[in-house]
Design a protein around this motif. Structure first.
Motif, PDB file in Angstrom:
ATOM      1  N   ASN A 248      49.396  28.778  58.233  1.00  0.00           N
ATOM      2  CA  ASN A 248      49.703  30.117  57.735  1.00  0.00           C
ATOM      3  C   ASN A 248      50.821  30.009  56.701  1.00  0.00           C
ATOM      4  O   ASN A 248      51.788  29.264  56.884  1.00  0.00           O
ATOM      5  N   TYR A 249      50.673  30.731  55.624  1.00  0.00           N
ATOM      6  CA  TYR A 249      51.665  30.703  54.554  1.00  0.00           C
ATOM      7  C   TYR A 249      52.113  32.130  54.239  1.00  0.00           C
ATOM      8  O   TYR A 249      51.370  33.094  54.463  1.00  0.00           O
ATOM      9  N   GLN A 250      53.303  32.244  53.697  1.00  0.00           N
ATOM     10  CA  GLN A 250      53.738  33.523  53.153  1.00  0.00           C
ATOM     11  C   GLN A 250      53.403  33.505  51.667  1.00  0.00           C
ATOM     12  O   GLN A 250      53.959  32.715  50.902  1.00  0.00           O
ATOM     13  N   ILE A 251      52.462  34.343  51.291  1.00  0.00           N
ATOM     14  CA  ILE A 251      52.014  34.423  49.901  1.00  0.00           C
ATOM     15  C   ILE A 251      52.876  35.448  49.171  1.00  0.00           C
ATOM     16  O   ILE A 251      53.024  36.584  49.619  1.00  0.00           O
ATOM     17  N   ILE A 252      53.421  35.043  48.035  1.00  0.00           N
ATOM     18  CA  ILE A 252      54.272  35.940  47.252  1.00  0.00           C
ATOM     19  C   ILE A 252      53.664  36.123  45.865  1.00  0.00           C
ATOM     20  O   ILE A 252      53.477  35.157  45.125  1.00  0.00           O
ATOM     21  N   GLY A 253      53.302  37.360  45.559  1.00  0.00           N
ATOM     22  CA  GLY A 253      52.844  37.703  44.222  1.00  0.00           C
ATOM     23  C   GLY A 253      54.040  38.081  43.376  1.00  0.00           C
ATOM     24  O   GLY A 253      54.788  38.998  43.720  1.00  0.00           O
ATOM     25  N   PHE A 254      54.248  37.361  42.289  1.00  0.00           N
ATOM     26  CA  PHE A 254      55.443  37.550  41.444  1.00  0.00           C
ATOM     27  C   PHE A 254      54.976  38.036  40.079  1.00  0.00           C
ATOM     28  O   PHE A 254      54.446  37.274  39.287  1.00  0.00           O
ATOM     29  N   ASP A 255      55.172  39.317  39.823  1.00  0.00           N
ATOM     30  CA  ASP A 255      54.765  39.910  38.539  1.00  0.00           C
ATOM     31  C   ASP A 255      55.990  40.089  37.655  1.00  0.00           C
ATOM     32  O   ASP A 255      56.708  41.085  37.767  1.00  0.00           O
ATOM     33  N   LEU A 256      56.237  39.098  36.820  1.00  0.00           N
ATOM     34  CA  LEU A 256      57.322  39.198  35.845  1.00  0.00           C
ATOM     35  C   LEU A 256      56.771  39.907  34.618  1.00  0.00           C
ATOM     36  O   LEU A 256      55.989  39.337  33.857  1.00  0.00           O
ATOM     37  N   GLY A 257      57.146  41.147  34.429  1.00  0.00           N
ATOM     38  CA  GLY A 257      56.645  41.936  33.315  1.00  0.00           C
ATOM     39  C   GLY A 257      57.632  41.997  32.164  1.00  0.00           C
ATOM     40  O   GLY A 257      58.805  41.639  32.299  1.00  0.00           O
ATOM     41  N   HIS A 258      57.158  42.476  31.049  1.00  0.00           N
ATOM     42  CA  HIS A 258      57.989  42.608  29.851  1.00  0.00           C
ATOM     43  C   HIS A 258      59.088  43.651  30.060  1.00  0.00           C
ATOM     44  O   HIS A 258      60.204  43.479  29.599  1.00  0.00           O
ATOM     45  N   SER A 259      58.758  44.717  30.798  1.00  0.00           N
ATOM     46  CA  SER A 259      59.749  45.777  31.024  1.00  0.00           C
ATOM     47  C   SER A 259      60.146  45.908  32.485  1.00  0.00           C
ATOM     48  O   SER A 259      61.267  46.297  32.790  1.00  0.00           O
ATOM     49  N   LYS A 260      59.214  45.582  33.411  1.00  0.00           N
ATOM     50  CA  LYS A 260      59.501  45.731  34.839  1.00  0.00           C
ATOM     51  C   LYS A 260      59.017  44.500  35.589  1.00  0.00           C
ATOM     52  O   LYS A 260      58.045  43.851  35.191  1.00  0.00           O
ATOM     53  N   THR A 261      59.686  44.216  36.702  1.00  0.00           N
ATOM     54  CA  THR A 261      59.319  43.078  37.544  1.00  0.00           C
ATOM     55  C   THR A 261      59.147  43.556  38.983  1.00  0.00           C
ATOM     56  O   THR A 261      59.952  44.346  39.480  1.00  0.00           O
ATOM     57  N   ALA A 262      58.076  43.071  39.630  1.00  0.00           N
ATOM     58  CA  ALA A 262      57.793  43.464  41.017  1.00  0.00           C
ATOM     59  C   ALA A 262      57.290  42.257  41.798  1.00  0.00           C
ATOM     60  O   ALA A 262      56.659  41.358  41.242  1.00  0.00           O
ATOM     61  N   LEU A 263      57.578  42.247  43.092  1.00  0.00           N
ATOM     62  CA  LEU A 263      57.121  41.196  43.985  1.00  0.00           C
ATOM     63  C   LEU A 263      56.417  41.823  45.180  1.00  0.00           C
ATOM     64  O   LEU A 263      56.774  42.919  45.617  1.00  0.00           O
ATOM     65  N   ALA A 264      55.419  41.122  45.714  1.00  0.00           N
ATOM     66  CA  ALA A 264      54.715  41.572  46.915  1.00  0.00           C
ATOM     67  C   ALA A 264      54.438  40.365  47.790  1.00  0.00           C
ATOM     68  O   ALA A 264      54.338  39.233  47.307  1.00  0.00           O
ATOM     69  N   SER A 265      54.320  40.617  49.086  1.00  0.00           N
ATOM     70  CA  SER A 265      54.140  39.528  50.041  1.00  0.00           C
ATOM     71  C   SER A 265      53.021  39.857  51.020  1.00  0.00           C
ATOM     72  O   SER A 265      52.814  41.016  51.384  1.00  0.00           O
ATOM     73  N   VAL A 266      52.307  38.799  51.452  1.00  0.00           N
ATOM     74  CA  VAL A 266      51.259  38.958  52.447  1.00  0.00           C
ATOM     75  C   VAL A 266      51.087  37.634  53.180  1.00  0.00           C
ATOM     76  O   VAL A 266      51.359  36.560  52.625  1.00  0.00           O
TER      77      VAL A 266
ATOM     78  N   MET B 254      43.186  56.433  37.091  1.00  0.00           N
ATOM     79  CA  MET B 254      44.455  55.751  36.870  1.00  0.00           C
ATOM     80  C   MET B 254      44.974  55.257  38.212  1.00  0.00           C
ATOM     81  O   MET B 254      44.890  55.958  39.224  1.00  0.00           O
ATOM     82  N   ASP B 255      45.487  54.029  38.224  1.00  0.00           N
ATOM     83  CA  ASP B 255      46.068  53.500  39.453  1.00  0.00           C
ATOM     84  C   ASP B 255      47.234  54.382  39.887  1.00  0.00           C
ATOM     85  O   ASP B 255      48.030  54.835  39.057  1.00  0.00           O
ATOM     86  N   THR B 256      47.330  54.640  41.183  1.00  0.00           N
ATOM     87  CA  THR B 256      48.358  55.559  41.687  1.00  0.00           C
ATOM     88  C   THR B 256      49.765  54.982  41.593  1.00  0.00           C
ATOM     89  O   THR B 256      50.742  55.729  41.517  1.00  0.00           O
ATOM     90  N   GLU B 257      49.873  53.662  41.585  1.00  0.00           N
ATOM     91  CA  GLU B 257      51.186  53.032  41.459  1.00  0.00           C
ATOM     92  C   GLU B 257      51.060  51.813  40.539  1.00  0.00           C
ATOM     93  O   GLU B 257      51.141  50.665  40.960  1.00  0.00           O
ATOM     94  N   PRO B 258      50.850  52.087  39.255  1.00  0.00           N
ATOM     95  CA  PRO B 258      50.533  50.991  38.325  1.00  0.00           C
ATOM     96  C   PRO B 258      51.643  49.956  38.175  1.00  0.00           C
ATOM     97  O   PRO B 258      51.377  48.814  37.804  1.00  0.00           O
ATOM     98  N   GLU B 259      52.884  50.343  38.464  1.00  0.00           N
ATOM     99  CA  GLU B 259      54.002  49.418  38.278  1.00  0.00           C
ATOM    100  C   GLU B 259      53.954  48.218  39.226  1.00  0.00           C
ATOM    101  O   GLU B 259      54.540  47.167  38.940  1.00  0.00           O
TER     102      GLU B 259
END
Length: 631
Positions: free
Chosen positions: A7-25, A350-355
């Protein structure tokens, strides 16, 4: 069917030009990804500054510290392709390291479970850019990294979050990802995820921020003073571009006049950004040098039109239009989409939370990547042990037919007329005869006649390979409950757009002089291909004339070494009839066939290597597309 019990902790790392967000699963679960908060926010501004102790400050804190003069070297919008002139690896490395340090200290990451990072990149990036970006992420302190197209993240997010129905996935739907620096247009279906965007320029929403800033300066009542202020204080430009970004976002969320108030610059000088519908419409229709003298609206409309033309060429009709990314909230986007796709009125969403959708999509894709590792390994093993033999065996059949065609052309149409000219004393010497034969051979090697025959034979060669591969791959697909043909390689001869990454593979086998020669002699070969097998065919259509040209020297030697000497030394050439010359050459047909094959065998590994590399790349892309369907 995944035997991997780790089992691994998967981290999605979205480094954007204006905003950055991370998610885990969790790699072993089925739950939706959780947003990893950064500074107690679901996403942060991609901004970097340094405090007085020279420690990095990120996000909105960087901006507020700048405002209170507690920060220095304020930087924003630094997410660039590594091939861009203003790419700054130092800034990206510092920012990523700082984000990761903050997240680790927040105790949102499991300290025991191994982590795997999935980083997004725009669809238009070249493979060499992706590789450099991946290394930069390692340098920043991340580990177990995969860099994947953001379009795939958007697709898996839409699929798993049920934003599209099974029927819409079967028919295929459109994903428009409007980021701060780029706009990606992707067609996604159950069999493939394909980039349909035009990457001629960087169409990002941040261009609108800059135009709001420019408009405010140009229409300021103290224009000279404010221009002078920003000239003397250039770091203030970035600060107020952020304010203009906020103005833009608030305007489109409220669809009306938005006035952020006034900000003091110096005594009796204020910056007062505001927009209304008239101002915004003017900005959106302003011709921009960054868009090759197109307005933002024109550039977006043009990208959609070009995508639609490709759809129509492939007889594709998107069943839905899903818009995401930070620019998704701009209301005119829907208007232009409906203008280009008039039947999509009720299918636009439109995606409800596009960021954060790309970050969650990256986490979802990472989980899928881990779960389907057995599927990919089985395909990899099959290709490793079987692809070479399949290609080699079919190439031998192709070579037999090609050499047979060459011999039937060379003897009666090149050698015989040259000997007749020598007999008739139009060619004076044996040396001149050799030169004439070599020149005529080269002319024929670059002729339309040979090109068309090679194309026909290549088509058969690749179709036979595809047939064998499909039969074997279908057995693997069946074991994973995938439909037969899921990994089949399409062949579309209608349009030819050659993938640059695939085309670059041929550079490993040719000299620069040969590349120029092909460009001069084969203008018919366009750098455009639709369909995996067509891509391979065009590569070989480019490669084979080069190899034929290489062989020309060998053939000239062969011809002068045994054909010319055979005829001139054993027969009274000046008394031979045309029929007798034909009869003599017929006797040497099989020997010539063997000698041409011997010359080809010296180049066979290069040609088959090009085939294997291109087919392997095409199948790898198919496997990635099929992973979402693995049961």
């Amino acid at each position: 069917m995944n035997s991997n019990s780790e089992n691994y902790q998967i981290i999605g790392f979205d480094l954007g030009h204006s905003k950055t967000a991370l998610a885990s699963v969790s790699s072993g679960g089925k739950e939706s990804p959780e947003i990893i908060e950064i500074q107690k926010k679901r996403f942060v501004m991609t901004a970097l500054a340094y405090n007085r102790r020279n420690l990095p400050i990120i996000g909105y804190d960087a901006y507020t510290n700048l405002e209170t003069s507690q920060a220095k070297e304020f930087e924003i919008s630094f997410k660039k392709s590594p091939s861009d002139e203003d790419f700054s690896p130092k800034l990206i490395k510092k920012f990523v390291t700082a984000v990761y340090d903050i997240v680790k200290k927040s105790k949102q990451l499991d300290p025991v479970i191994e982590k795997r990072f999935f980083i997004g990149h725009p669809s238009g990036w070249l493979q060499e850019d992706v590789d450099r970006y991946k290394q930069l992420m390692y340098d920043a302190g991340l580990s177990n990294i995969k860099v994947v197209p953001e379009s795939r993240a958007a697709f898996i997010h839409a699929y798993e979050s049920k934003k599209v129905t099974i029927e819409q996935i079967r028919k295929g739907f459109l994903i428009i990802d409007i980021g701060s620096s780029t706009t990606d247009i992707t067609f996604a279906s159950e069999k493939k995820v394909e980039d349909f965007g035009e990457h001629r320029y960087a169409l990002g929403a941040s261009l609108i921020d800059k135009e709001i800033f420019k408009h405010c300066c140009e229409n300021h009542k103290n224009k000279d003073k404010i221009d002078n202020h920003f000239q003397v204080n250039p770091k203030d430009i970035k600060k107020f571009e952020i304010i203009c970004r906020k103005v833009k976002e608030e305007y489109f969320s409220k669809s009306g006049l938005y006035d952020s108030g006034c900000f003091p610059l110096q005594e009796d000088l204020y910056f007062c950004p505001k927009v209304n519908s008239e101002i915004m419409e003017s900005i959106l229709n302003t011709k921009l040098p960054d868009l090759k003298n197109r307005s933002w609206k024109e550039a977006f409309h043009e990208q959609l039109i070009r995508a639609k033309q490709k759809f129509e060429a492939k007889k594709i009709l998107p069943s839905k239009i899903l818009v995401t990314g930070g620019g998704a909230r701009m209301d005119f986007i829907e208007e232009i989409c409906q203008k280009v796709f008039p039947d999509s009125h009720s299918l636009y969403q439109m995606d409800t939370e596009p960021e954060v959708c790309v970050a969650t999509g990256l986490a979802r894709w990472g989980r899928l990547d881990v779960k389907t590792v057995d599927f990919k390994e089985e395909i990899d093993n099959f290709l490793q042990y079987n692809l070479e033999n399949i290609v080699e065996n079919n190439f031998n059949n192709f070579l037999d037919e090609l050499v047979d065609f060459m011999v039937k052309k060379i003897l009666p149409e090149i050698i015989k007329p040259s000997l007749i000219d020598f007999r008739n004393r139009k060619i004076k010497t044996k040396e001149e005869l050799e030169d004439v034969i070599q020149a005529r051979l080269k002319e024929w090697f670059y002729s339309r006649d040979l090109y068309e025959e090679v194309t026909v034979l290549l088509d058969k060669y690749l179709t036979d390979i595809e047939g064998q591969l499909t039969q074997e791959l279908n057995e693997i697909c069946q074991a994973y409950r995938l439909q037969p043909g899921t990994l089949s390689l399409e062949k579309n001869q209608q349009s030819r757009i050659l993938d640059k990454d695939v085309l670059d593979q041929i550079k490993n086998y040719i000299n620069p002089e040969d590349s120029v020669k092909v460009a001069e002699n084969f203008p018919i070969v366009a750098l455009v291909v639709s369909g995996a097998l067509t891509a391979v065919m065009v590569i070989l259509e480019i490669a084979l004339p080069i190899f034929l040209d290489v062989i020309t020297g060998g053939l000239s030697f062969v011809l002068s070494g045994f054909l010319i000497n055979y005829v001139l030394n054993r027969f009274p050439i000046y008394t031979l009839s045309d029929d007798k010359i034909s009869s003599i050459l017929k006797e040497k047909e099989e020997e010539l066939r063997n000698k041409i094959k011997d010359e080809f065998s010296k180049q066979q590994e290069n040609i088959t290597s090009v085939t294997r590399i291109a087919i392997r790349k095409a199948i790898d892309e198919k496997v990635d597309d099929a992973r979402i369907l693995v049961d």
